[in-house]
Design a protein around this motif. Structure first.
Motif, PDB file in Angstrom:
ATOM      1  N   UNK A  97       1.151  -1.019   0.206  1.00 33.43           N
ATOM      2  CA  UNK A  97      -0.237   0.301  -0.194  1.00 33.43           C
ATOM      3  C   UNK A  97       0.903   1.202   0.281  1.00 33.43           C
ATOM      4  N   UNK A  98       1.638   1.742  -0.890  1.00 36.07           N
ATOM      5  CA  UNK A  98       2.941   2.548  -0.890  1.00 36.07           C
ATOM      6  C   UNK A  98       2.233   3.581  -1.665  1.00 36.07           C
ATOM      7  N   UNK A  99       1.017   3.547  -2.304  1.00 34.16           N
ATOM      8  CA  UNK A  99       0.293   4.907  -2.509  1.00 34.16           C
ATOM      9  C   UNK A  99      -0.566   5.003  -1.324  1.00 34.16           C
ATOM     10  N   UNK A 100      -0.746   4.927  -0.612  1.00 29.97           N
ATOM     11  CA  UNK A 100      -1.799   5.101   1.007  1.00 29.97           C
ATOM     12  C   UNK A 100      -1.403   5.225   1.675  1.00 29.97           C
ATOM     13  N   UNK A 101       0.300   4.991   1.492  1.00 27.98           N
ATOM     14  CA  UNK A 101       1.231   5.850   2.580  1.00 27.98           C
ATOM     15  C   UNK A 101       1.380   7.062   2.286  1.00 27.98           C
ATOM     16  N   UNK A 235      13.112  11.490 -17.763  1.00 25.67           N
ATOM     17  CA  UNK A 235      11.883  11.423 -17.815  1.00 25.67           C
ATOM     18  C   UNK A 235      11.401   9.866 -17.856  1.00 25.67           C
ATOM     19  N   UNK A 236      10.616   9.292 -17.192  1.00 27.19           N
ATOM     20  CA  UNK A 236      10.365   8.280 -16.938  1.00 27.19           C
ATOM     21  C   UNK A 236       8.814   7.788 -17.534  1.00 27.19           C
ATOM     22  N   UNK A 237       8.359   8.516 -18.760  1.00 27.57           N
ATOM     23  CA  UNK A 237       6.758   8.478 -19.587  1.00 27.57           C
ATOM     24  C   UNK A 237       7.509   8.938 -20.952  1.00 27.57           C
ATOM     25  N   UNK A 238       7.632   8.343 -22.345  1.00 31.18           N
ATOM     26  CA  UNK A 238       7.465   9.893 -23.295  1.00 31.18           C
ATOM     27  C   UNK A 238       6.159   9.201 -24.063  1.00 31.18           C
ATOM     28  N   UNK A 239       5.493  10.165 -24.212  1.00 29.22           N
ATOM     29  CA  UNK A 239       4.739   9.910 -25.433  1.00 29.22           C
ATOM     30  C   UNK A 239       4.183  11.254 -26.252  1.00 29.22           C
ATOM     31  N   UNK A 249      -1.570   5.123 -18.475  1.00 30.34           N
ATOM     32  CA  UNK A 249      -0.448   4.988 -18.650  1.00 30.34           C
ATOM     33  C   UNK A 249       0.363   6.003 -18.015  1.00 30.34           C
ATOM     34  N   UNK A 250      -0.178   7.416 -18.427  1.00 27.56           N
ATOM     35  CA  UNK A 250       0.570   8.650 -17.811  1.00 27.56           C
ATOM     36  C   UNK A 250       0.326   9.080 -16.569  1.00 27.56           C
ATOM     37  N   UNK A 251      -1.532   8.643 -16.359  1.00 30.04           N
ATOM     38  CA  UNK A 251      -1.683   8.734 -14.818  1.00 30.04           C
ATOM     39  C   UNK A 251      -0.663   7.899 -13.820  1.00 30.04           C
ATOM     40  N   UNK A 252      -0.266   6.364 -14.242  1.00 32.47           N
ATOM     41  CA  UNK A 252      -0.026   5.386 -14.042  1.00 32.47           C
ATOM     42  C   UNK A 252       1.805   6.265 -13.522  1.00 32.47           C
ATOM     43  N   UNK A 256       3.221   6.554 -10.092  1.00 29.07           N
ATOM     44  CA  UNK A 256       4.984   6.067  -9.438  1.00 29.07           C
ATOM     45  C   UNK A 256       6.222   6.959  -9.379  1.00 29.07           C
ATOM     46  N   UNK A 257       5.978   8.048 -10.135  1.00 24.32           N
ATOM     47  CA  UNK A 257       7.290   9.135  -9.746  1.00 24.32           C
ATOM     48  C   UNK A 257       6.719   9.703  -8.318  1.00 24.32           C
TER      49      UNK A 257
END
Length: 263
Positions: A97-101, A235-239, A249-252, A256-257
């Motif tokens: 639950x890293x997102x919740x933390x 840069x973690x995502x390129x679109x 996927x952009x939201x993910x 994550x970042x």
């Protein structure tokens, strides 16, 4: 006693001695005529066996008897706490639950297309820039360090851009309190059209003007194009180009970042 019971020699001896009474004393070498058991030296009486108890005593042992739920052969130390069955996370290991933390809100998009976000630039550092906002203020890549940035290149002349930017604005506004920011760099140099569109669609993103030269450095043949940039400037995502199916996927990438930033 009759004479038949005694050997003749004894009889003669007894007569010769004129004993007043008769008796037979067997010599050690003579075998008895009787079948009676031979006389033996009395032996010490054997101790009487202890009466059997109805409940046998358990043998004394220094080792504690393992509990019934332990597998055979597994020793139980004295004072050992009873296991609860819940694993203890190892030191340094991220907890569930890293997102919740991290205090992130629930995601807006359930569908994630894993083929998205892999265009040119992933893993490299975002290019530095120093531009002006429509209000005439300075904005730079250096001023955004420490935040998770969705960097979008667009223009008022680009119809797909006008569809995409409001979607991005809604998405990043959802994570604004967590440290995400949307920076929309327009190729326009005049502020009027940019401000008009932003006011009409209630865009809250940070806006920049005159991004044509910077866009060329990223060598993207199509507009719009966007990058998810982490708090260290990577840069973690390129679109590249407008792809509505990639919003999940952009939201993910943003989430994550943000999770990594919080750790």
């Amino acid at each position: 006693m009759t004479f038949k019971q005694c050997p003749e020699l004894h009889v003669l001896m007894a007569i010769s001695l004129l004993a007043p009474a008769f008796g037979c004393k067997r010599e050690a070498s003579e075998a008895p005529e009787s079948t009676a058991a031979p006389e033996t030296e009395p032996s010490a009486p054997e101790p009487a066996p202890a009466p059997a108890s109805d409940t046998p005593e358990a043998p004394a042992s220094d080792a504690a008897t393992p509990p019934a739920d332990k597998p055979p052969g597994e020793a139980v130390a004295a004072g050992e706490p009873t296991p609860t069955g819940e694993p203890t996370p190892a030191s340094g290991e991220p907890k569930p639950g890293a997102a919740a933390a991290a205090g992130l809100p629930a995601p807006l998009h359930a569908k994630v297309d894993e083929s998205c976000g892999r265009d040119a630039g992933v893993g490299t550092s975002a290019l530095p820039f120093a531009l002006k906002t429509p209000e005439g203020k300075d904005i730079s890549m250096a001023s955004l360090r420490g935040k998770v940035v969705l960097l979008n290149f667009w223009g008022t002349w680009c119809k797909p851009c006008l569809k995409e930017l409001p979607e991005f604005d809604r998405l990043v506004r959802h994570y604004k309190k967590s440290g995400a920011v949307l920076v929309a760099i327009a190729t326009d140099t005049e502020p009027e059209k940019v401000l008009e569109f932003a006011k009409e669609r209630k865009i809250s993103a940070k806006l920049a003007l005159g991004g044509e030269d910077l866009a060329k450095q990223y060598d993207s043949p199509n507009f719009p194009f966007s990058f998810v940039i982490d708090d260290t400037g990577k840069i973690r995502g390129s679109y590249r180009s407008y792809k509505p199916e990639c919003i999940g996927r952009i939201e993910q990438d943003i989430r994550t970042s943000l999770e990594q930033k919080k750790r």
